[in-house]
Design a protein around this motif. Structure first.
Motif, PDB file in Angstrom:
ATOM      1  N   SER A  53       0.903  -1.148  -0.186  1.00  0.00           N
ATOM      2  CA  SER A  53       0.093  -0.110   0.033  1.00  0.00           C
ATOM      3  C   SER A  53       0.869   1.313  -0.050  1.00  0.00           C
ATOM      4  O   SER A  53       0.301   2.491  -0.243  1.00  0.00           O
ATOM      5  CB  SER A  53      -1.157  -0.047   1.238  1.00  0.00           C
ATOM      6  OG  SER A  53      -0.034  -0.134   2.417  1.00  0.00           O
ATOM      7  N   ASP A  54       2.117   1.303   0.481  1.00  0.00           N
ATOM      8  CA  ASP A  54       3.030   2.258   0.395  1.00  0.00           C
ATOM      9  C   ASP A  54       3.905   2.348  -0.798  1.00  0.00           C
ATOM     10  O   ASP A  54       4.733   3.262  -0.834  1.00  0.00           O
ATOM     11  CB  ASP A  54       3.616   2.364   1.641  1.00  0.00           C
ATOM     12  CG  ASP A  54       4.554   1.307   2.033  1.00  0.00           C
ATOM     13  OD1 ASP A  54       4.335   0.211   1.223  1.00  0.00           O
ATOM     14  OD2 ASP A  54       5.463   1.255   3.032  1.00  0.00           O
ATOM     15  N   ALA A  55       3.550   1.458  -1.706  1.00  0.00           N
ATOM     16  CA  ALA A  55       4.511   1.640  -2.845  1.00  0.00           C
ATOM     17  C   ALA A  55       3.857   1.694  -4.159  1.00  0.00           C
ATOM     18  O   ALA A  55       4.570   1.801  -5.091  1.00  0.00           O
ATOM     19  CB  ALA A  55       5.403   0.167  -2.652  1.00  0.00           C
ATOM     20  N   ILE A  56       2.707   1.576  -4.156  1.00  0.00           N
ATOM     21  CA  ILE A  56       1.868   1.790  -5.359  1.00  0.00           C
ATOM     22  C   ILE A  56       0.855   2.874  -5.172  1.00  0.00           C
ATOM     23  O   ILE A  56       0.693   3.512  -4.007  1.00  0.00           O
ATOM     24  CB  ILE A  56       1.470   0.632  -5.637  1.00  0.00           C
ATOM     25  CG1 ILE A  56       0.381   0.009  -4.429  1.00  0.00           C
ATOM     26  CG2 ILE A  56       2.258  -0.312  -6.194  1.00  0.00           C
ATOM     27  CD1 ILE A  56      -0.484  -1.191  -4.883  1.00  0.00           C
ATOM     28  N   ASP A  57       0.243   3.551  -6.352  1.00  0.00           N
ATOM     29  CA  ASP A  57      -0.697   4.418  -6.194  1.00  0.00           C
ATOM     30  C   ASP A  57      -1.858   4.031  -5.453  1.00  0.00           C
ATOM     31  O   ASP A  57      -2.296   2.962  -5.372  1.00  0.00           O
ATOM     32  CB  ASP A  57      -0.910   5.128  -7.677  1.00  0.00           C
ATOM     33  CG  ASP A  57      -1.888   4.250  -8.161  1.00  0.00           C
ATOM     34  OD1 ASP A  57      -2.991   4.617  -8.632  1.00  0.00           O
ATOM     35  OD2 ASP A  57      -1.603   3.087  -8.782  1.00  0.00           O
ATOM     36  N   PRO A  58      -2.711   5.232  -4.736  1.00  0.00           N
ATOM     37  CA  PRO A  58      -3.771   4.810  -4.220  1.00  0.00           C
ATOM     38  C   PRO A  58      -4.899   4.021  -4.660  1.00  0.00           C
ATOM     39  O   PRO A  58      -5.585   3.167  -4.169  1.00  0.00           O
ATOM     40  CB  PRO A  58      -4.400   6.209  -3.763  1.00  0.00           C
ATOM     41  CG  PRO A  58      -3.280   7.238  -3.869  1.00  0.00           C
ATOM     42  CD  PRO A  58      -2.547   6.901  -4.905  1.00  0.00           C
ATOM     43  N   ASP A  59      -5.359   4.237  -6.041  1.00  0.00           N
ATOM     44  CA  ASP A  59      -6.006   3.593  -6.858  1.00  0.00           C
ATOM     45  C   ASP A  59      -5.910   1.978  -7.049  1.00  0.00           C
ATOM     46  O   ASP A  59      -6.721   1.139  -6.930  1.00  0.00           O
ATOM     47  CB  ASP A  59      -6.262   3.999  -8.245  1.00  0.00           C
ATOM     48  CG  ASP A  59      -7.326   5.469  -8.340  1.00  0.00           C
ATOM     49  OD1 ASP A  59      -7.833   5.794  -7.258  1.00  0.00           O
ATOM     50  OD2 ASP A  59      -6.949   6.020  -9.259  1.00  0.00           O
ATOM     51  N   THR A  60      -4.711   1.692  -7.280  1.00  0.00           N
ATOM     52  CA  THR A  60      -4.153   0.383  -7.123  1.00  0.00           C
ATOM     53  C   THR A  60      -4.168  -0.481  -5.687  1.00  0.00           C
ATOM     54  O   THR A  60      -4.412  -1.260  -5.719  1.00  0.00           O
ATOM     55  CB  THR A  60      -2.612   0.303  -7.799  1.00  0.00           C
ATOM     56  OG1 THR A  60      -2.612   0.844  -9.085  1.00  0.00           O
ATOM     57  CG2 THR A  60      -2.223  -1.197  -7.980  1.00  0.00           C
ATOM     58  N   ALA A  61      -4.041   0.418  -4.937  1.00  0.00           N
ATOM     59  CA  ALA A  61      -3.861   0.032  -3.708  1.00  0.00           C
ATOM     60  C   ALA A  61      -5.205  -0.640  -3.209  1.00  0.00           C
ATOM     61  O   ALA A  61      -5.571  -1.504  -2.702  1.00  0.00           O
ATOM     62  CB  ALA A  61      -3.283   0.808  -2.589  1.00  0.00           C
TER      63      ALA A  61
END
Length: 255
Positions: A53-61
């Protein structure tokens, strides 16, 4: 996953490339799926990614959370390689044949196992083209990748190397640093991904779907010791369940 060709829907994005399947993630499940797709003569884009969750964009997370939120509390990482006994499904053409019951709890438990394993994979849509087999009293969906004969009792580490070797033979491994930055959504589904490359970002459309491995690869010394296979060999397969968007690399024996 559909492997037949269909017209592409109109898109608001200016895609740099169009492929059949994007496989991404640091884990081995997406790599195994890429091998299977390559054997089906599909065009595969393989990319690295740290899917946290802290390594990808919010929509992907948010998308990954939506795929896993109904599986219950997070479980500890399971590094043991699953070994199963399976046999082909005999099609019963009798009009009075009973329909196999559906157990939602089994599907949920299987999905949770996939999320907890470095050999797990999650699909943007349900894969098609797998073979039905029976294992432990239930029907499984199987995509066989090849024969595997381990030489040590560190099965997970050996299979990880086997998968990398198979991917290399098919020309799938890319040492140019291609990595997943974010998934791209259209019409309420995953349409493709933005990939980072040494020459800049690329927008790649995935006609058939996207497969993602969740979680990191264990260090070489972290793989558990497992009992060696009794007959020395097994088939490597990506195993799923009917209507499931999750898969797991397992070793299969004929029963």
């Amino acid at each position: 996953m559909r492997i037949d060709e269909e017209p592409l829907e109109a898109s608001e994005y200016q895609w740099d490339d169009v492929v059949d399947v994007i496989c991404a993630g640091a884990g081995l499940g997406a790599l195994a799926h890429a091998i299977w797709c390559a054997d089906l003569d599909l065009d595969v884009e393989l990319a690295d990614a740290e899917l946290s969750s802290d390594a990808i964009d919010p929509d992907t997370a948010a998308y990954l959370v939506s795929m896993t939120e109904d599986l219950g509390p997070a479980v500890d990482r399971d590094l043991r390689l699953a070994v199963a006994y399976a046999k082909p499904v005999v099609v019963n053409k009798d009009r009075k044949a009973t329909i196999e019951p559906f157990f939602g709890s089994r599907l949920r438990d299987f999905s949770a196992r996939c999320v907890a394993s470095p050999f797990g994979v999650v699909y943007s849509q349900v894969p098609d083209g797998m073979t039905s087999m029976h294992s432990a009293g239930e029907t499984i969906r199987v995509a066989v990748l090849g024969d595997f004969r381990p030489e040590t009792d560190c099965l997970g580490a050996e299979l990880a190397e086997w998968l990398r070797g198979q991917a290399d033979e098919r020309g799938l491994l890319d040492d140019t640093g291609t990595a997943l930055q974010r998934l791209i959504f259209e019409y309420g589904r995953v349409a493709g991904a933005e990939l980072s490359t040494p020459s800049g970002p690329r927008l790649v459309r995935a006609v058939v779907g996207v497969a993602l491995s969740i979680g990191p690869i264990p260090d070489s010394g972290d793989w558990p010791i497992q009992k060696k296979l009794s007959d020395g060999a097994a088939q490597v397969a990506v195993v799923s369940r009917t209507a499931s968007r999750f898969g797991l690399v397992e070793l299969l024996h004929s029963s």
